[in-house]
Write an enzyme that holds these catalytic residues in place. Structure first.
Site, PDB file in Angstrom:
ATOM      1  N   TYR A  47     -12.688  -2.267  -2.987  1.00  0.00           N
ATOM      2  CA  TYR A  47     -13.255  -2.361  -1.549  1.00  0.00           C
ATOM      3  C   TYR A  47     -14.681  -2.222  -1.418  1.00  0.00           C
ATOM      4  CZ  TYR A  47      -8.497  -2.263   0.403  1.00  0.00           C
ATOM      5  OH  TYR A  47      -7.020  -2.703   0.661  1.00  0.00           O
TER       6      TYR A  47
ATOM      7  N   HIS B 128      -2.096  -5.224   1.341  1.00  0.00           N
ATOM      8  CA  HIS B 128      -3.256  -6.223   0.820  1.00  0.00           C
ATOM      9  C   HIS B 128      -2.800  -7.621   0.573  1.00  0.00           C
ATOM     10  CE1 HIS B 128      -7.242  -7.327  -0.796  1.00  0.00           C
ATOM     11  NE2 HIS B 128      -6.374  -7.726  -1.934  1.00  0.00           N
TER      12      HIS B 128
ATOM     13  N   ARG C 177       2.480  -6.966   8.915  1.00  0.00           N
ATOM     14  CA  ARG C 177       1.823  -5.668   9.712  1.00  0.00           C
ATOM     15  C   ARG C 177       2.244  -5.612  11.116  1.00  0.00           C
ATOM     16  NH1 ARG C 177      -4.150  -7.465   7.110  1.00  0.00           N
ATOM     17  NH2 ARG C 177      -4.092  -6.146   5.302  1.00  0.00           N
TER      18      ARG C 177
ATOM     19  N   ASN D 203      -2.047   0.199   6.777  1.00  0.00           N
ATOM     20  CA  ASN D 203      -1.541  -1.223   7.442  1.00  0.00           C
ATOM     21  C   ASN D 203      -0.744  -1.810   6.470  1.00  0.00           C
ATOM     22  OD1 ASN D 203      -3.590  -1.969   5.444  1.00  0.00           O
ATOM     23  ND2 ASN D 203      -4.874  -3.398   7.110  1.00  0.00           N
TER      24      ASN D 203
ATOM     25  N   LYS E 266       0.886  -1.248  -0.008  1.00  0.00           N
ATOM     26  CA  LYS E 266       0.122  -0.062  -0.030  1.00  0.00           C
ATOM     27  C   LYS E 266       0.802   1.238  -0.122  1.00  0.00           C
ATOM     28  CE  LYS E 266      -3.917  -2.279   2.314  1.00  0.00           C
ATOM     29  NZ  LYS E 266      -4.966  -2.322   3.280  1.00  0.00           N
TER      30      LYS E 266
ATOM     31  N   ARG F 102      -1.725 -14.410   3.898  1.00  0.00           N
ATOM     32  CA  ARG F 102      -2.432 -13.857   5.037  1.00  0.00           C
ATOM     33  C   ARG F 102      -1.844 -14.061   6.524  1.00  0.00           C
ATOM     34  NH1 ARG F 102      -7.061 -10.656   3.637  1.00  0.00           N
ATOM     35  NH2 ARG F 102      -7.784 -11.065   5.736  1.00  0.00           N
TER      36      ARG F 102
ATOM     37  N   THR G 221      -5.670  -7.901  10.463  1.00  0.00           N
ATOM     38  CA  THR G 221      -6.019  -6.472   9.703  1.00  0.00           C
ATOM     39  C   THR G 221      -5.505  -5.164  10.527  1.00  0.00           C
ATOM     40  OG1 THR G 221      -7.923  -7.372   8.598  1.00  0.00           O
ATOM     41  CG2 THR G 221      -7.736  -4.968   8.695  1.00  0.00           C
TER      42      THR G 221
ATOM     43  N   GLU H 212      -9.447 -10.743  -8.036  1.00  0.00           N
ATOM     44  CA  GLU H 212      -8.463  -9.464  -7.684  1.00  0.00           C
ATOM     45  C   GLU H 212      -7.379  -9.751  -8.957  1.00  0.00           C
ATOM     46  OE1 GLU H 212      -7.495  -9.587  -3.623  1.00  0.00           O
ATOM     47  OE2 GLU H 212      -9.622  -9.042  -3.089  1.00  0.00           O
TER      48      GLU H 212
HETATM   49  P1  IDP Z   1      -7.922  -7.167   5.117  1.00  0.00           P
HETATM   50  O1  IDP Z   1      -7.192  -6.100   4.422  1.00  0.00           O
HETATM   51  O2  IDP Z   1      -6.989  -7.714   6.224  1.00  0.00           O
HETATM   52  O3  IDP Z   1      -8.451  -8.494   3.943  1.00  0.00           O
HETATM   53  P2  IDP Z   1     -10.663  -6.186   5.187  1.00  0.00           P
HETATM   54  O4  IDP Z   1     -11.650  -6.368   6.337  1.00  0.00           O
HETATM   55  O5  IDP Z   1     -10.769  -6.698   4.013  1.00  0.00           O
HETATM   56  O6  IDP Z   1      -9.122  -6.307   5.867  1.00  0.00           O
HETATM   57  O7  IDP Z   1     -10.411  -4.418   5.001  1.00  0.00           O
HETATM   58  C1  IDP Z   1      -9.554  -3.909   4.037  1.00  0.00           C
HETATM   59  C2  IDP Z   1      -9.026  -2.730   4.352  1.00  0.00           C
HETATM   60  O8  IDP Z   1      -9.737  -1.797   4.847  1.00  0.00           O
HETATM   61  C3  IDP Z   1      -7.956  -3.004   5.633  1.00  0.00           C
HETATM   62  O9  IDP Z   1      -6.663  -3.667   5.030  1.00  0.00           O
HETATM   63  C4  IDP Z   1      -7.862  -1.574   6.136  1.00  0.00           C
HETATM   64  O10 IDP Z   1      -6.809  -0.941   5.158  1.00  0.00           O
HETATM   65  C5  IDP Z   1      -9.194  -1.034   5.785  1.00  0.00           C
HETATM   66  N1  IDP Z   1      -9.967  -1.210   6.977  1.00  0.00           N
HETATM   67  C6  IDP Z   1     -10.510  -2.306   7.753  1.00  0.00           C
HETATM   68  N2  IDP Z   1     -11.122  -2.049   8.954  1.00  0.00           N
HETATM   69  C7  IDP Z   1     -10.855  -0.877   9.005  1.00  0.00           C
HETATM   70  C8  IDP Z   1     -11.356   0.047  10.291  1.00  0.00           C
HETATM   71  O11 IDP Z   1     -11.813  -0.409  11.430  1.00  0.00           O
HETATM   72  N3  IDP Z   1     -10.714   1.419  10.274  1.00  0.00           N
HETATM   73  C9  IDP Z   1      -9.778   1.779   9.362  1.00  0.00           C
HETATM   74  N4  IDP Z   1      -9.476   1.109   8.181  1.00  0.00           N
HETATM   75  C10 IDP Z   1      -9.824  -0.263   8.128  1.00  0.00           C
HETATM   76 MG    MG Z   2      -9.784  -8.003   2.843  1.00  0.00          MG
END
Ligand code: IDP
Ligand code: MG
Length: 135
Positions: A52, A118, A105, A115, A12, A88, A94, A129
């Protein structure tokens, strides 16, 4: 016997800006996985919104789209045994606050808004994707 899989990975904008690309690539390669394709690029807002879409109703969605278009990313196709789940695990949770030490992370990120990386969450989404970003 585990299958050879392909997964979609993206470093990212925060990590690219902070010159962490090489450290993250090193983690991926040391794990035994293979980088099949890799390209540095900037993402259109429309593409980020599709990617997203499952988070479109979240209060942080606008910030997430802004963050993901704030600078270049490095997108990749990564392959290997159980590549989807293995990435993962390498990435960690996350929220970097709870991601375990030793994960990407856990070691390089502090904020769930930024974070670092992805990775596809299922084999089915990996195929979608890869097509979305490299098709
Ligand atoms: P992942 O990236 O671990 O698969 P997802 O739930 O798919 O997690 O969320 C996608 C992205 O959205 C996360 O990597 C993060 O950048 C952002 N995100 C997810 N939850 C939050 C939150 O509670 N606050 C701010 N950003 C979030
Ligand atoms: Mg995700």
């Amino acid at each position: 016997m585990a299958d050879i899989e392909k997964t979609f990975i993206m470093i990212k904008p925060d990590a690219v800006r902070d010159r962490k690309t090489g450290l993250i690539i090193d983690r991926i390669e040391r794990s035994g996985l293979t980088i099949e394709k890799m390209e540095k690029c900037e993402l259109d807002e429309e593409l980020v919104k599709v990617h997203y879409a499952h988070l479109a109703d979240k209060p942080f969605f606008a910030d997430l789209v802004g963050f993901m278009t704030s600078g270049p990313v490095v997108k990749m196709v990564v392959s290997g045994l159980s590549a989807v789940g293995k990435m993962r695990t390498l990435m960690g949770a996350t929220d970097p606050q709870v991601a375990a030490p030793g994960t990407i992370r856990g070691d390089f990120a502090v904020d769930v808004n930024a974070n670092i990386i992805h990775g596809s969450d299922s084999l089915e989404n990996a195929a979608i994707e890869i097509e979305r970003f490299f098709g």
